[in-house]
Design an enzyme around this catalytic site. Sequence first.
Site, PDB file in Angstrom:
ATOM      1  CG  ASP A  60     -30.191 -28.662 -50.641  1.00  0.00           C
ATOM      2  OD1 ASP A  60     -30.825 -29.394 -51.328  1.00  0.00           O
ATOM      3  OD2 ASP A  60     -28.905 -29.314 -50.671  1.00  0.00           O
ATOM      4  CE1 TYR A 314     -29.991 -36.715 -52.493  1.00  0.00           C
ATOM      5  CE2 TYR A 314     -31.530 -36.447 -50.717  1.00  0.00           C
ATOM      6  CZ  TYR A 314     -30.514 -35.970 -51.420  1.00  0.00           C
ATOM      7  OH  TYR A 314     -29.348 -35.615 -50.572  1.00  0.00           O
ATOM      8  CD  GLU A 330     -34.473 -35.793 -56.024  1.00  0.00           C
ATOM      9  OE1 GLU A 330     -34.873 -35.112 -55.321  1.00  0.00           O
ATOM     10  OE2 GLU A 330     -33.215 -35.810 -56.394  1.00  0.00           O
TER      11      GLU A 330
END
Length: 352
Positions: A60, A314, A330
Amino acid sequence: MLTRRSLLLSLAATGEAPRNTVVFRAGDDGYHTFRIPALLTTRNGTLLAFCEGRRDSTSDTGNIDLVLKRSRDGGITWSPLQLVADHGPDTIGNPCPVQDRKTGSIWLPLTSNPGHITQKQILEGAAIRRMWLSRSADDGATWEKPVEISGSVRDPSWTWCATGPGNAIQLKSGRIVVPCDYAPPGTWREHSYVFYSDDHGRTWERGGELPEGTGESQVAELPDGSLVLNCRSDRGNRRLVGRSKDGGMTWGEFGPDETLIEPGCQASLIRHGERLLFSNPAAEQRVRMTVRASSDGGRTWPHAKLLHEGPCAYSSLAVLGDGTVGCLYERGESRPYETITFAHFSTGWVTS
Protein backbone atom coordinates in the site's frame (compact mmCIF):
# COMPACT_ATOMS: atom_id res chain seq x y z
CA MET A 1 -18.31 -10.58 -33.96
CA LEU A 2 -19.85 -9.42 -30.68
CA THR A 3 -21.13 -5.86 -30.99
CA ARG A 4 -22.18 -3.58 -28.17
CA ARG A 5 -25.78 -3.70 -29.42
CA SER A 6 -25.93 -7.50 -29.55
CA LEU A 7 -24.34 -7.72 -26.10
CA LEU A 8 -26.88 -5.35 -24.56
CA LEU A 9 -29.82 -7.06 -26.26
CA SER A 10 -28.58 -10.39 -24.91
CA LEU A 11 -28.19 -9.04 -21.40
CA ALA A 12 -31.59 -7.38 -21.41
CA ALA A 13 -33.43 -10.31 -22.95
CA THR A 14 -32.09 -13.15 -20.86
CA GLY A 15 -30.59 -11.67 -17.70
CA GLU A 16 -27.67 -13.97 -18.43
CA ALA A 17 -24.57 -14.24 -16.26
CA PRO A 18 -22.08 -11.35 -16.40
CA ARG A 19 -19.44 -11.06 -19.08
CA ASN A 20 -15.98 -10.46 -17.63
CA THR A 21 -13.16 -8.54 -19.32
CA VAL A 22 -9.70 -8.04 -17.82
CA VAL A 23 -8.88 -4.30 -17.84
CA PHE A 24 -5.64 -4.26 -15.82
CA ARG A 25 -3.31 -7.23 -15.37
CA ALA A 26 -0.44 -7.40 -12.86
CA GLY A 27 2.91 -6.91 -14.60
CA ASP A 28 1.58 -4.90 -17.55
CA ASP A 29 2.73 -1.39 -18.53
CA GLY A 30 5.69 -1.44 -16.13
CA TYR A 31 3.58 -1.91 -12.99
CA HIS A 32 3.99 -4.81 -10.57
CA THR A 33 0.34 -4.68 -9.44
CA PHE A 34 -2.86 -2.73 -10.06
CA ARG A 35 -5.18 -2.10 -7.13
CA ILE A 36 -8.04 0.08 -5.80
CA PRO A 37 -10.52 0.34 -8.72
CA ALA A 38 -13.01 3.15 -9.30
CA LEU A 39 -15.52 3.09 -12.15
CA LEU A 40 -17.42 6.10 -13.53
CA THR A 41 -19.88 6.43 -16.43
CA THR A 42 -19.67 9.94 -17.90
CA ARG A 43 -22.72 11.73 -19.22
CA ASN A 44 -21.40 11.01 -22.75
CA GLY A 45 -21.52 7.30 -21.98
CA THR A 46 -17.75 6.80 -21.68
CA LEU A 47 -16.56 4.38 -19.00
CA LEU A 48 -13.60 5.55 -16.93
CA ALA A 49 -11.72 2.80 -15.07
CA PHE A 50 -9.31 4.27 -12.52
CA CYS A 51 -6.91 2.40 -10.27
CA GLU A 52 -3.55 2.60 -8.54
CA GLY A 53 -0.54 1.47 -10.56
CA ARG A 54 1.92 0.06 -8.02
CA ARG A 55 5.40 0.11 -9.54
CA ASP A 56 7.39 -2.26 -7.37
CA SER A 57 5.12 -4.48 -5.24
CA THR A 58 1.59 -5.09 -3.95
CA SER A 59 2.34 -2.87 -0.92
CA ASP A 60 0.00 0.00 0.00
CA THR A 61 3.04 2.30 0.17
CA GLY A 62 5.83 2.98 -2.27
CA ASN A 63 5.96 4.38 -5.80
CA ILE A 64 2.22 4.36 -6.61
CA ASP A 65 0.60 6.31 -9.46
CA LEU A 66 -3.03 6.94 -10.37
CA VAL A 67 -3.84 5.49 -13.80
CA LEU A 68 -6.85 5.24 -16.10
CA LYS A 69 -8.31 3.34 -19.04
CA ARG A 70 -11.38 4.48 -21.01
CA SER A 71 -14.04 2.56 -22.92
CA ARG A 72 -16.46 3.96 -25.49
CA ASP A 73 -18.29 0.69 -26.20
CA GLY A 74 -19.67 -0.28 -22.83
CA GLY A 75 -16.57 -2.07 -21.62
CA ILE A 76 -15.98 -4.40 -24.58
CA THR A 77 -12.68 -2.70 -25.47
CA TRP A 78 -10.44 -0.39 -23.45
CA SER A 79 -7.92 2.32 -24.31
CA PRO A 80 -4.20 2.09 -23.57
CA LEU A 81 -3.17 2.97 -20.03
CA GLN A 82 -3.18 6.70 -19.22
CA LEU A 83 -1.20 8.30 -16.37
CA VAL A 84 -3.40 10.72 -14.40
CA ALA A 85 -1.27 11.57 -11.33
CA ASP A 86 2.34 10.77 -10.43
CA HIS A 87 4.08 11.99 -7.26
CA GLY A 88 7.44 10.50 -8.19
CA PRO A 89 8.58 7.94 -5.60
CA ASP A 90 5.59 8.74 -3.36
CA THR A 91 2.07 7.32 -3.15
CA ILE A 92 -0.98 8.96 -4.71
CA GLY A 93 -4.24 7.07 -5.11
CA ASN A 94 -7.60 6.25 -3.50
CA PRO A 95 -9.63 7.50 -6.50
CA CYS A 96 -13.18 8.67 -5.78
CA PRO A 97 -14.54 10.30 -8.98
CA VAL A 98 -17.81 12.11 -9.67
CA GLN A 99 -19.17 14.16 -12.58
CA ASP A 100 -21.06 17.40 -12.04
CA ARG A 101 -24.37 17.19 -13.93
CA LYS A 102 -24.50 20.96 -14.58
CA THR A 103 -20.93 21.81 -15.56
CA GLY A 104 -19.76 18.46 -16.92
CA SER A 105 -16.55 18.67 -14.89
CA ILE A 106 -15.29 15.32 -13.66
CA TRP A 107 -13.80 15.73 -10.18
CA LEU A 108 -11.24 13.22 -8.95
CA PRO A 109 -10.45 13.35 -5.20
CA LEU A 110 -7.17 11.59 -4.33
CA THR A 111 -4.95 10.93 -1.30
CA SER A 112 -1.15 10.93 -0.98
CA ASN A 113 1.64 10.11 1.45
CA PRO A 114 5.45 9.72 1.36
CA GLY A 115 6.35 6.50 -0.42
CA HIS A 116 8.78 5.34 2.26
CA ILE A 117 6.26 5.61 5.13
CA THR A 118 3.93 2.73 6.08
CA GLN A 119 0.35 3.03 7.33
CA LYS A 120 1.55 1.96 10.78
CA GLN A 121 4.08 4.80 10.83
CA ILE A 122 1.43 7.30 9.67
CA LEU A 123 -0.95 6.22 12.42
CA GLU A 124 1.90 6.62 14.91
CA GLY A 125 2.41 10.20 13.74
CA ALA A 126 5.56 9.88 11.59
CA ALA A 127 3.79 11.51 8.61
CA ILE A 128 0.33 12.55 7.45
CA ARG A 129 -1.85 11.75 4.48
CA ARG A 130 -2.90 14.65 2.23
CA MET A 131 -6.00 15.24 0.11
CA TRP A 132 -5.86 16.31 -3.55
CA LEU A 133 -8.27 17.13 -6.37
CA SER A 134 -7.87 16.76 -10.13
CA ARG A 135 -10.39 17.74 -12.81
CA SER A 136 -11.19 16.77 -16.38
CA ALA A 137 -13.28 18.95 -18.68
CA ASP A 138 -13.07 16.66 -21.73
CA ASP A 139 -14.72 13.37 -20.77
CA GLY A 140 -11.60 12.07 -19.03
CA ALA A 141 -9.25 12.45 -22.01
CA THR A 142 -6.95 14.87 -20.11
CA TRP A 143 -6.55 15.80 -16.46
CA GLU A 144 -5.42 18.89 -14.60
CA LYS A 145 -2.48 18.64 -12.22
CA PRO A 146 -3.91 17.74 -8.78
CA VAL A 147 -4.38 20.65 -6.36
CA GLU A 148 -4.09 20.07 -2.61
CA ILE A 149 -7.32 20.64 -0.64
CA SER A 150 -6.16 19.25 2.73
CA GLY A 151 -6.73 22.55 4.54
CA SER A 152 -10.45 22.47 3.74
CA VAL A 153 -11.35 18.81 4.13
CA ARG A 154 -9.19 17.36 6.93
CA ASP A 155 -8.30 18.43 10.45
CA PRO A 156 -4.57 19.25 10.70
CA SER A 157 -4.22 16.99 13.76
CA TRP A 158 -5.31 13.86 11.89
CA THR A 159 -2.67 11.31 10.93
CA TRP A 160 -4.46 8.93 8.56
CA CYS A 161 -7.10 10.02 6.06
CA ALA A 162 -8.34 8.58 2.78
CA THR A 163 -10.82 9.41 0.05
CA GLY A 164 -13.31 6.64 -0.82
CA PRO A 165 -12.11 4.68 -2.58
CA GLY A 166 -14.79 4.05 -5.17
CA ASN A 167 -17.20 6.84 -6.08
CA ALA A 168 -18.39 10.20 -4.86
CA ILE A 169 -21.95 11.33 -5.68
CA GLN A 170 -23.91 14.46 -6.58
CA LEU A 171 -27.21 14.93 -4.75
CA LYS A 172 -30.47 16.16 -6.26
CA SER A 173 -29.67 19.51 -4.65
CA GLY A 174 -26.41 19.76 -6.61
CA ARG A 175 -24.21 19.12 -3.57
CA ILE A 176 -21.21 16.88 -4.29
CA VAL A 177 -20.50 14.44 -1.44
CA VAL A 178 -17.19 12.57 -1.10
CA PRO A 179 -17.02 9.61 1.33
CA CYS A 180 -13.77 9.33 3.34
CA ASP A 181 -12.23 8.07 6.55
CA TYR A 182 -9.67 9.41 9.04
CA ALA A 183 -7.82 8.51 12.22
CA PRO A 184 -7.29 11.07 15.01
CA PRO A 185 -3.88 11.30 16.70
CA GLY A 186 -2.98 8.62 19.23
CA THR A 187 -5.32 5.90 17.95
CA TRP A 188 -5.65 3.28 15.24
CA ARG A 189 -9.46 3.51 15.32
CA GLU A 190 -10.76 5.18 12.17
CA HIS A 191 -13.94 7.18 11.54
CA SER A 192 -15.88 7.39 8.28
CA TYR A 193 -16.84 10.93 7.30
CA VAL A 194 -17.73 13.01 4.23
CA PHE A 195 -16.68 16.27 2.69
CA TYR A 196 -18.77 18.24 0.20
CA SER A 197 -19.07 21.13 -2.24
CA ASP A 198 -22.15 23.28 -2.78
CA ASP A 199 -20.61 25.42 -5.54
CA HIS A 200 -19.73 22.88 -8.23
CA GLY A 201 -16.28 22.13 -6.90
CA ARG A 202 -14.93 25.64 -6.35
CA THR A 203 -14.76 25.18 -2.57
CA TRP A 204 -14.93 22.15 -0.25
CA GLU A 205 -15.91 21.66 3.41
CA ARG A 206 -16.10 18.82 5.93
CA GLY A 207 -19.43 17.24 6.73
CA GLY A 208 -20.43 14.85 9.48
CA GLU A 209 -18.70 11.71 10.72
CA LEU A 210 -19.57 8.29 12.11
CA PRO A 211 -18.32 6.73 15.36
CA GLU A 212 -14.92 5.07 15.59
CA GLY A 213 -14.56 1.60 14.18
CA THR A 214 -15.72 2.67 10.72
CA GLY A 215 -13.36 3.02 7.75
CA GLU A 216 -13.42 3.07 3.96
CA SER A 217 -16.93 4.11 2.97
CA GLN A 218 -19.40 4.63 0.13
CA VAL A 219 -22.44 6.91 0.07
CA ALA A 220 -25.75 6.85 -1.80
CA GLU A 221 -28.77 9.16 -1.93
CA LEU A 222 -32.16 7.50 -1.53
CA PRO A 223 -35.31 8.60 -3.42
CA ASP A 224 -36.52 10.57 -0.37
CA GLY A 225 -33.31 12.64 -0.32
CA SER A 226 -31.77 10.95 2.71
CA LEU A 227 -28.26 9.51 2.54
CA VAL A 228 -26.84 6.15 3.55
CA LEU A 229 -23.13 5.72 4.35
CA ASN A 230 -21.95 2.11 4.16
CA CYS A 231 -18.60 1.50 5.87
CA ARG A 232 -15.83 -1.02 6.36
CA SER A 233 -15.83 -2.18 9.96
CA ASP A 234 -13.25 -3.12 12.56
CA ARG A 235 -16.04 -4.15 14.98
CA GLY A 236 -16.53 -7.61 13.45
CA ASN A 237 -17.38 -9.12 10.08
CA ARG A 238 -20.44 -6.99 9.28
CA ARG A 239 -20.68 -3.68 7.42
CA LEU A 240 -21.52 -0.61 9.52
CA VAL A 241 -24.17 1.82 8.25
CA GLY A 242 -25.22 5.37 9.09
CA ARG A 243 -28.04 7.51 7.71
CA SER A 244 -28.38 11.27 7.22
CA LYS A 245 -31.41 13.49 6.62
CA ASP A 246 -29.43 16.73 6.19
CA GLY A 247 -27.14 16.09 3.25
CA GLY A 248 -24.37 14.46 5.26
CA MET A 249 -23.95 17.13 7.94
CA THR A 250 -25.00 14.69 10.69
CA TRP A 251 -25.42 10.92 10.78
CA GLY A 252 -27.83 8.77 12.80
CA GLU A 253 -29.40 5.29 12.85
CA PHE A 254 -25.90 3.91 13.14
CA GLY A 255 -25.28 0.19 13.43
CA PRO A 256 -24.24 -3.08 11.75
CA ASP A 257 -26.04 -4.57 8.77
CA GLU A 258 -26.30 -8.22 9.74
CA THR A 259 -26.79 -9.34 6.13
CA LEU A 260 -23.64 -7.71 4.78
CA ILE A 261 -20.85 -10.01 5.84
CA GLU A 262 -17.34 -8.77 5.06
CA PRO A 263 -13.70 -9.74 5.61
CA GLY A 264 -12.52 -6.22 6.50
CA CYS A 265 -12.47 -4.83 2.97
CA GLN A 266 -13.70 -1.94 0.86
CA ALA A 267 -17.12 -2.34 -0.81
CA SER A 268 -19.21 -0.48 -3.39
CA LEU A 269 -22.68 1.05 -3.00
CA ILE A 270 -24.66 2.84 -5.71
CA ARG A 271 -28.25 3.78 -6.44
CA HIS A 272 -29.90 2.49 -9.62
CA GLY A 273 -33.40 3.94 -9.96
CA GLU A 274 -35.36 2.88 -6.89
CA ARG A 275 -32.81 0.21 -5.93
CA LEU A 276 -29.49 0.16 -4.15
CA LEU A 277 -26.77 -2.11 -5.50
CA PHE A 278 -23.90 -3.32 -3.32
CA SER A 279 -20.78 -5.39 -4.04
CA ASN A 280 -18.07 -6.90 -1.82
CA PRO A 281 -16.36 -10.18 -0.90
CA ALA A 282 -19.25 -11.81 0.96
CA ALA A 283 -17.20 -13.92 3.36
CA GLU A 284 -14.78 -13.62 6.26
CA GLN A 285 -11.89 -13.88 3.79
CA ARG A 286 -11.34 -12.02 0.51
CA VAL A 287 -13.28 -14.42 -1.70
CA ARG A 288 -16.80 -14.67 -3.20
CA MET A 289 -17.35 -11.29 -4.92
CA THR A 290 -21.11 -10.81 -4.63
CA VAL A 291 -23.57 -8.23 -5.97
CA ARG A 292 -26.72 -7.53 -3.96
CA ALA A 293 -29.86 -5.47 -4.61
CA SER A 294 -32.21 -3.72 -2.18
CA SER A 295 -35.55 -2.04 -2.91
CA ASP A 296 -36.02 -0.53 0.55
CA GLY A 297 -33.02 1.74 0.95
CA GLY A 298 -30.70 -0.98 2.20
CA ARG A 299 -32.93 -2.13 5.06
CA THR A 300 -33.00 -5.61 3.52
CA TRP A 301 -31.01 -7.31 0.74
CA PRO A 302 -33.24 -10.05 -0.72
CA HIS A 303 -31.27 -10.47 -3.95
CA ALA A 304 -27.64 -11.65 -4.20
CA LYS A 305 -25.61 -13.09 -7.07
CA LEU A 306 -22.06 -14.38 -7.12
CA LEU A 307 -19.65 -12.72 -9.57
CA HIS A 308 -16.54 -14.74 -8.69
CA GLU A 309 -16.09 -17.61 -6.26
CA GLY A 310 -12.34 -17.22 -5.83
CA PRO A 311 -9.95 -14.57 -4.51
CA CYS A 312 -11.22 -10.98 -4.82
CA ALA A 313 -11.12 -7.70 -2.90
CA TYR A 314 -12.03 -4.09 -3.77
CA SER A 315 -14.82 -3.24 -6.25
CA SER A 316 -16.63 -0.32 -7.87
CA LEU A 317 -20.13 -0.38 -9.38
CA ALA A 318 -21.54 1.99 -12.01
CA VAL A 319 -24.76 2.25 -14.02
CA LEU A 320 -24.08 2.43 -17.75
CA GLY A 321 -25.97 4.81 -20.01
CA ASP A 322 -28.32 2.06 -21.20
CA GLY A 323 -29.28 0.99 -17.67
CA THR A 324 -27.05 -2.09 -17.49
CA VAL A 325 -24.46 -2.30 -14.71
CA GLY A 326 -20.69 -2.59 -14.56
CA CYS A 327 -18.55 -3.82 -11.68
CA LEU A 328 -14.82 -3.14 -11.78
CA TYR A 329 -13.23 -5.48 -9.24
CA GLU A 330 -10.00 -7.05 -8.06
CA ARG A 331 -9.99 -10.70 -9.12
CA GLY A 332 -7.58 -13.61 -9.26
CA GLU A 333 -7.27 -17.37 -9.15
CA SER A 334 -4.47 -17.70 -6.57
CA ARG A 335 -4.63 -14.22 -4.99
CA PRO A 336 -7.02 -11.27 -5.32
CA TYR A 337 -4.61 -8.89 -7.03
CA GLU A 338 -3.83 -10.67 -10.29
CA THR A 339 -6.24 -8.54 -12.34
CA ILE A 340 -8.76 -5.76 -12.20
CA THR A 341 -11.71 -7.11 -14.18
CA PHE A 342 -14.85 -5.46 -15.61
CA ALA A 343 -18.07 -7.46 -15.20
CA HIS A 344 -21.10 -6.36 -17.25
CA PHE A 345 -24.63 -7.47 -16.36
CA SER A 346 -28.25 -6.40 -16.06
CA THR A 347 -30.21 -5.76 -12.89
CA GLY A 348 -32.43 -8.60 -14.09
CA TRP A 349 -29.53 -10.98 -13.50
CA VAL A 350 -29.13 -9.72 -9.92
CA THR A 351 -32.83 -9.90 -9.07
CA SER A 352 -33.78 -13.06 -11.00
